[in-house]
Design a protein around this motif. Sequence first.
Motif, short mmCIF file in Angstrom:
data_model
loop_
_atom_site.label_atom_id
_atom_site.label_comp_id
_atom_site.label_asym_id
_atom_site.label_seq_id
_atom_site.Cartn_x
_atom_site.Cartn_y
_atom_site.Cartn_z
N ALA A 2 -3.82 32.82 122.67
CA ALA A 2 -4.92 31.98 123.14
C ALA A 2 -5.59 31.26 121.98
N ALA A 3 -5.54 31.83 120.79
CA ALA A 3 -6.16 31.20 119.63
C ALA A 3 -5.51 29.85 119.32
N LEU A 4 -4.19 29.74 119.49
CA LEU A 4 -3.52 28.46 119.26
C LEU A 4 -3.98 27.40 120.26
N ALA A 5 -4.13 27.81 121.50
CA ALA A 5 -4.62 26.88 122.52
C ALA A 5 -6.05 26.45 122.21
N LEU A 6 -6.88 27.39 121.78
CA LEU A 6 -8.26 27.04 121.41
C LEU A 6 -8.30 26.13 120.19
N PHE A 7 -7.44 26.39 119.22
CA PHE A 7 -7.37 25.53 118.04
C PHE A 7 -7.00 24.10 118.44
N CYS A 8 -5.96 23.97 119.24
CA CYS A 8 -5.53 22.64 119.70
C CYS A 8 -6.65 21.96 120.49
N ALA A 9 -7.31 22.70 121.38
CA ALA A 9 -8.40 22.13 122.17
C ALA A 9 -9.54 21.67 121.28
N ALA A 10 -9.91 22.48 120.29
CA ALA A 10 -11.00 22.10 119.39
C ALA A 10 -10.64 20.87 118.58
N LEU A 11 -9.41 20.81 118.09
CA LEU A 11 -8.98 19.66 117.29
C LEU A 11 -8.93 18.39 118.14
N LEU A 12 -8.45 18.50 119.36
CA LEU A 12 -8.40 17.35 120.26
C LEU A 12 -9.81 16.87 120.62
N ALA A 13 -10.69 17.81 120.93
CA ALA A 13 -12.07 17.44 121.29
C ALA A 13 -12.78 16.79 120.11
N ALA A 14 -12.58 17.34 118.91
CA ALA A 14 -13.20 16.76 117.71
C ALA A 14 -12.65 15.36 117.45
N SER A 15 -11.36 15.18 117.68
CA SER A 15 -10.74 13.87 117.48
C SER A 15 -11.30 12.85 118.48
N ALA A 16 -11.48 13.25 119.72
CA ALA A 16 -12.05 12.35 120.72
C ALA A 16 -13.50 12.00 120.37
N LEU A 17 -14.26 12.99 119.93
CA LEU A 17 -15.64 12.75 119.52
C LEU A 17 -15.69 11.81 118.31
N HIS A 18 -14.77 11.99 117.39
CA HIS A 18 -14.69 11.14 116.21
C HIS A 18 -14.45 9.69 116.63
N LYS A 19 -13.63 9.49 117.64
CA LYS A 19 -13.34 8.14 118.13
C LYS A 19 -14.60 7.48 118.70
N VAL A 20 -15.50 8.28 119.27
CA VAL A 20 -16.74 7.75 119.82
C VAL A 20 -17.76 7.48 118.71
N LEU A 21 -17.91 8.42 117.81
CA LEU A 21 -18.94 8.31 116.78
C LEU A 21 -18.61 7.27 115.71
N ALA A 22 -17.35 7.08 115.43
CA ALA A 22 -16.93 6.10 114.41
C ALA A 22 -16.10 5.00 115.07
N ARG A 23 -16.61 4.49 116.18
CA ARG A 23 -15.84 3.57 117.02
C ARG A 23 -15.34 2.34 116.27
N ALA A 24 -16.22 1.68 115.52
CA ALA A 24 -15.80 0.46 114.82
C ALA A 24 -14.69 0.74 113.82
N ARG A 25 -14.85 1.81 113.05
CA ARG A 25 -13.82 2.17 112.07
C ARG A 25 -12.52 2.54 112.77
N MET A 26 -12.62 3.26 113.86
CA MET A 26 -11.42 3.71 114.56
C MET A 26 -10.70 2.56 115.26
N ILE A 27 -11.44 1.56 115.72
CA ILE A 27 -10.79 0.38 116.30
C ILE A 27 -9.98 -0.33 115.22
N GLU A 28 -10.58 -0.49 114.05
CA GLU A 28 -9.87 -1.14 112.95
C GLU A 28 -8.64 -0.33 112.52
N ALA A 29 -8.80 0.99 112.44
CA ALA A 29 -7.68 1.85 112.06
C ALA A 29 -6.57 1.78 113.10
N THR A 30 -6.94 1.78 114.37
CA THR A 30 -5.95 1.69 115.45
C THR A 30 -5.22 0.36 115.39
#
Length: 167
Positions: A2-30
């Motif tokens: 279950a720890a691997l699933a939690l790790f993946c979930a935390a990393l995915l959620a953090a990545s999604a949050l990062h896309k919201v908080l740094a939207r302008a930078r992430m649009i340029e990077a994308t």
Amino acid sequence: MAALALFCAALLAASALHKVLARARMIEATARLTGVSPVPAQLLLIHAGTLELVAAGCLLVPPLRTAGAVIAALVWAAYALALLRRRGETLDCGCDLAARSKPVSTALVLRAAGLAVLAAIVAVLPDAPFTLDAPFAAAGLLALYLGASELLAIPAPHWKPSLGKAA
């Protein structure tokens, strides 16, 4: 596991949050990573963030864990392919929390591919209940991942050529 699933979930959620908080930078990077203009890049960014959140949520619900892991594996495999296309170029891929341009190296491609493989492993593992130690193990894995990301960001350490210097 279950720890691997939690790790993946935390990393995915953090990545999604990062896309919201740094939207302008992430649009340029994308846009740079995919080779499209900013408007389609914004749509791709929203799509990727949504998939990351859906996968993270599914990973937290045992009956949906396999579906979440498959979605995560597909998202990370897409990131690995996009990075592979840009290997050798210097750009801010949006892979880190800090804005920094760096060469897209084999190590960055392998990091994304490794996450895809890890998610695929979670998909095929039998469902295990969340235990008290799983969040601590997941937090430890997340700390190791973030530490490795910082090591990969070092511009020219003497040991880095062995990790696959961009050609």
